[in-house]
Scaffold this motif. Sequence first.
Motif, PDB file in Angstrom:
ATOM      1  N   LEU A 103      -5.188  60.319 -17.168  1.00 52.12           N
ATOM      2  CA  LEU A 103      -4.747  60.874 -18.440  1.00 52.12           C
ATOM      3  C   LEU A 103      -5.795  61.848 -18.949  1.00 52.12           C
ATOM      4  O   LEU A 103      -6.988  61.686 -18.683  1.00 52.12           O
ATOM      5  N   LEU A 104      -5.342  62.815 -19.720  1.00 52.39           N
ATOM      6  CA  LEU A 104      -6.236  63.803 -20.291  1.00 52.39           C
ATOM      7  C   LEU A 104      -5.753  64.122 -21.696  1.00 52.39           C
ATOM      8  O   LEU A 104      -4.543  64.220 -21.918  1.00 52.39           O
ATOM      9  N   THR A 105      -6.688  64.270 -22.634  1.00 55.24           N
ATOM     10  CA  THR A 105      -6.259  64.659 -23.975  1.00 55.24           C
ATOM     11  C   THR A 105      -5.818  66.120 -23.941  1.00 55.24           C
ATOM     12  O   THR A 105      -6.307  66.922 -23.133  1.00 55.24           O
ATOM     13  N   GLU A 106      -4.921  66.460 -24.845  1.00 57.22           N
ATOM     14  CA  GLU A 106      -4.457  67.847 -24.926  1.00 57.22           C
ATOM     15  C   GLU A 106      -5.616  68.780 -25.259  1.00 57.22           C
ATOM     16  O   GLU A 106      -5.701  69.887 -24.734  1.00 57.22           O
ATOM     17  N   LEU A 107      -6.547  68.317 -26.116  1.00 57.99           N
ATOM     18  CA  LEU A 107      -7.705  69.131 -26.483  1.00 57.99           C
ATOM     19  C   LEU A 107      -8.615  69.376 -25.275  1.00 57.99           C
ATOM     20  O   LEU A 107      -9.027  70.513 -25.021  1.00 57.99           O
ATOM     21  N   ASP A 108      -8.924  68.338 -24.509  1.00 56.00           N
ATOM     22  CA  ASP A 108      -9.754  68.517 -23.308  1.00 56.00           C
ATOM     23  C   ASP A 108      -9.058  69.463 -22.330  1.00 56.00           C
ATOM     24  O   ASP A 108      -9.698  70.336 -21.742  1.00 56.00           O
ATOM     25  N   PHE A 109      -7.756  69.311 -22.162  1.00 58.54           N
ATOM     26  CA  PHE A 109      -6.991  70.169 -21.258  1.00 58.54           C
ATOM     27  C   PHE A 109      -7.112  71.634 -21.681  1.00 58.54           C
ATOM     28  O   PHE A 109      -7.391  72.504 -20.862  1.00 58.54           O
ATOM     29  N   THR A 110      -6.945  71.889 -22.973  1.00 55.83           N
ATOM     30  CA  THR A 110      -7.024  73.259 -23.485  1.00 55.83           C
ATOM     31  C   THR A 110      -8.414  73.846 -23.253  1.00 55.83           C
ATOM     32  O   THR A 110      -8.556  74.967 -22.764  1.00 55.83           O
ATOM     33  N   ARG A 111      -9.444  73.076 -23.581  1.00 55.65           N
ATOM     34  CA  ARG A 111     -10.815  73.573 -23.407  1.00 55.65           C
ATOM     35  C   ARG A 111     -11.170  73.778 -21.937  1.00 55.65           C
ATOM     36  O   ARG A 111     -11.824  74.759 -21.586  1.00 55.65           O
ATOM     37  N   LEU A 112     -10.757  72.876 -21.091  1.00 58.68           N
ATOM     38  CA  LEU A 112     -11.066  73.005 -19.664  1.00 58.68           C
ATOM     39  C   LEU A 112     -10.312  74.164 -19.034  1.00 58.68           C
ATOM     40  O   LEU A 112     -10.835  74.832 -18.136  1.00 58.68           O
ATOM     41  N   ASN A 113      -9.112  74.426 -19.493  1.00 57.68           N
ATOM     42  CA  ASN A 113      -8.362  75.562 -18.960  1.00 57.68           C
ATOM     43  C   ASN A 113      -9.030  76.887 -19.294  1.00 57.68           C
ATOM     44  O   ASN A 113      -8.870  77.856 -18.566  1.00 57.68           O
ATOM     45  N   LYS A 114      -9.805  76.935 -20.380  1.00 59.09           N
ATOM     46  CA  LYS A 114     -10.544  78.154 -20.722  1.00 59.09           C
ATOM     47  C   LYS A 114     -11.631  78.434 -19.696  1.00 59.09           C
ATOM     48  O   LYS A 114     -12.091  79.560 -19.567  1.00 59.09           O
ATOM     49  N   LEU A 115     -12.049  77.422 -18.951  1.00 66.28           N
ATOM     50  CA  LEU A 115     -13.066  77.595 -17.913  1.00 66.28           C
ATOM     51  C   LEU A 115     -12.477  78.166 -16.627  1.00 66.28           C
ATOM     52  O   LEU A 115     -13.205  78.505 -15.707  1.00 66.28           O
ATOM     53  N   ARG A 116     -11.159  78.262 -16.544  1.00 66.20           N
ATOM     54  CA  ARG A 116     -10.510  78.733 -15.315  1.00 66.20           C
ATOM     55  C   ARG A 116     -10.873  80.166 -14.964  1.00 66.20           C
ATOM     56  O   ARG A 116     -10.662  80.586 -13.849  1.00 66.20           O
ATOM     57  N   GLY A 117     -11.435  80.923 -15.873  1.00 68.79           N
ATOM     58  CA  GLY A 117     -11.848  82.285 -15.567  1.00 68.79           C
ATOM     59  C   GLY A 117     -13.002  82.324 -14.581  1.00 68.79           C
ATOM     60  O   GLY A 117     -13.210  83.313 -13.902  1.00 68.79           O
ATOM     61  N   GLY A 118     -13.751  81.238 -14.492  1.00 72.12           N
ATOM     62  CA  GLY A 118     -14.872  81.156 -13.567  1.00 72.12           C
ATOM     63  C   GLY A 118     -14.503  80.314 -12.367  1.00 72.12           C
ATOM     64  O   GLY A 118     -13.363  79.880 -12.214  1.00 72.12           O
ATOM     65  N   PRO A 119     -15.470  80.078 -11.502  1.00 75.05           N
ATOM     66  CA  PRO A 119     -15.198  79.284 -10.307  1.00 75.05           C
ATOM     67  C   PRO A 119     -15.093  77.788 -10.632  1.00 75.05           C
ATOM     68  O   PRO A 119     -16.093  77.158 -10.951  1.00 75.05           O
ATOM     69  N   LEU A 120     -13.895  77.267 -10.605  1.00 73.47           N
ATOM     70  CA  LEU A 120     -13.690  75.838 -10.828  1.00 73.47           C
ATOM     71  C   LEU A 120     -13.581  75.122  -9.489  1.00 73.47           C
ATOM     72  O   LEU A 120     -12.964  75.642  -8.558  1.00 73.47           O
ATOM     73  N   PRO A 121     -14.133  73.940  -9.401  1.00 71.64           N
ATOM     74  CA  PRO A 121     -13.975  73.164  -8.172  1.00 71.64           C
ATOM     75  C   PRO A 121     -12.494  72.846  -7.949  1.00 71.64           C
ATOM     76  O   PRO A 121     -11.755  72.594  -8.908  1.00 71.64           O
ATOM     77  N   ALA A 122     -12.082  72.860  -6.702  1.00 74.59           N
ATOM     78  CA  ALA A 122     -10.676  72.584  -6.366  1.00 74.59           C
ATOM     79  C   ALA A 122     -10.227  71.243  -6.933  1.00 74.59           C
ATOM     80  O   ALA A 122      -9.094  71.107  -7.410  1.00 74.59           O
ATOM     81  N   ALA A 123     -11.115  70.244  -6.921  1.00 87.62           N
ATOM     82  CA  ALA A 123     -10.749  68.926  -7.434  1.00 87.62           C
ATOM     83  C   ALA A 123     -10.411  68.984  -8.913  1.00 87.62           C
ATOM     84  O   ALA A 123      -9.494  68.298  -9.374  1.00 87.62           O
ATOM     85  N   LEU A 124     -11.116  69.816  -9.673  1.00 89.38           N
ATOM     86  CA  LEU A 124     -10.836  69.921 -11.099  1.00 89.38           C
ATOM     87  C   LEU A 124      -9.534  70.682 -11.333  1.00 89.38           C
ATOM     88  O   LEU A 124      -8.735  70.302 -12.182  1.00 89.38           O
ATOM     89  N   VAL A 125      -9.311  71.736 -10.586  1.00 87.99           N
ATOM     90  CA  VAL A 125      -8.049  72.481 -10.706  1.00 87.99           C
ATOM     91  C   VAL A 125      -6.881  71.554 -10.407  1.00 87.99           C
ATOM     92  O   VAL A 125      -5.900  71.505 -11.154  1.00 87.99           O
ATOM     93  N   ASP A 126      -6.988  70.784  -9.331  1.00 85.22           N
ATOM     94  CA  ASP A 126      -5.933  69.829  -8.993  1.00 85.22           C
ATOM     95  C   ASP A 126      -5.736  68.813 -10.101  1.00 85.22           C
ATOM     96  O   ASP A 126      -4.604  68.471 -10.454  1.00 85.22           O
ATOM     97  N   ALA A 127      -6.841  68.329 -10.670  1.00 89.68           N
ATOM     98  CA  ALA A 127      -6.755  67.337 -11.738  1.00 89.68           C
ATOM     99  C   ALA A 127      -6.085  67.925 -12.973  1.00 89.68           C
ATOM    100  O   ALA A 127      -5.230  67.281 -13.583  1.00 89.68           O
ATOM    101  N   LEU A 128      -6.439  69.139 -13.335  1.00 91.32           N
ATOM    102  CA  LEU A 128      -5.829  69.770 -14.507  1.00 91.32           C
ATOM    103  C   LEU A 128      -4.336  69.996 -14.301  1.00 91.32           C
ATOM    104  O   LEU A 128      -3.558  69.900 -15.245  1.00 91.32           O
ATOM    105  N   ASP A 129      -3.966  70.284 -13.079  1.00 87.92           N
ATOM    106  CA  ASP A 129      -2.559  70.536 -12.784  1.00 87.92           C
ATOM    107  C   ASP A 129      -1.731  69.263 -12.675  1.00 87.92           C
ATOM    108  O   ASP A 129      -0.515  69.317 -12.722  1.00 87.92           O
ATOM    109  N   ALA A 130      -2.391  68.114 -12.518  1.00 92.94           N
ATOM    110  CA  ALA A 130      -1.649  66.895 -12.216  1.00 92.94           C
ATOM    111  C   ALA A 130      -1.750  65.789 -13.256  1.00 92.94           C
ATOM    112  O   ALA A 130      -1.047  64.807 -13.152  1.00 92.94           O
ATOM    113  N   GLN A 131      -2.598  65.924 -14.244  1.00 88.74           N
ATOM    114  CA  GLN A 131      -2.808  64.814 -15.171  1.00 88.74           C
ATOM    115  C   GLN A 131      -1.750  64.766 -16.255  1.00 88.74           C
ATOM    116  O   GLN A 131      -1.213  65.781 -16.674  1.00 88.74           O
ATOM    117  N   ASP A 132      -1.483  63.551 -16.719  1.00 92.90           N
ATOM    118  CA  ASP A 132      -0.621  63.354 -17.877  1.00 92.90           C
ATOM    119  C   ASP A 132      -1.416  63.737 -19.113  1.00 92.90           C
ATOM    120  O   ASP A 132      -2.591  63.382 -19.237  1.00 92.90           O
TER     121      ASP A 132
END
Length: 133
Positions: free
Chosen positions: A10-39
């Motif tokens: 699970l991920l809070t909507e706020l954490d999701f929003t803030r972490l997605n702002k980091l997508r402009g830089g190099p994100l680890p594949a595991a984090l990208v997968d996690a952001l795309d798959a979490q409730d």
Amino acid sequence: MHKNLAGERLLTELDFTRLNKLRGGPLPAALVDALDAQDLVPSREIPPDIVTMYSQVIVEDLASRKRQKLTLCYPSDAEPHLGFISVLSPVGASLLGQRVGATARWRTPNGDTCAAEIVTLLFQPEASGDYTT
């Protein structure tokens, strides 16, 4: 809303929003997968046993049985020698959204596989009434 087929993280909507702002830089594949798959859930509805940003946890390495205290943070606050682990690190990405009792698994930069059980959640901002950190 993103759904995890296994329903495990699970991920809070706020954490999701803030972490997605980091997508402009190099994100680890595991984090990208996690952001795309979490409730996603509102911060006020996150269960108190879920690792969110700035949660402080005790993890136990499955191989060595060594325990250590870690705080999951954003890259600018990371101080690994003090236990502040960036969410962009392999271990940080593996902890995000996990529940106490779950096993976090990751690969080190040199390719070694690691695993640790989340033994205790010492602090979660949302559980203490902080919904904006």
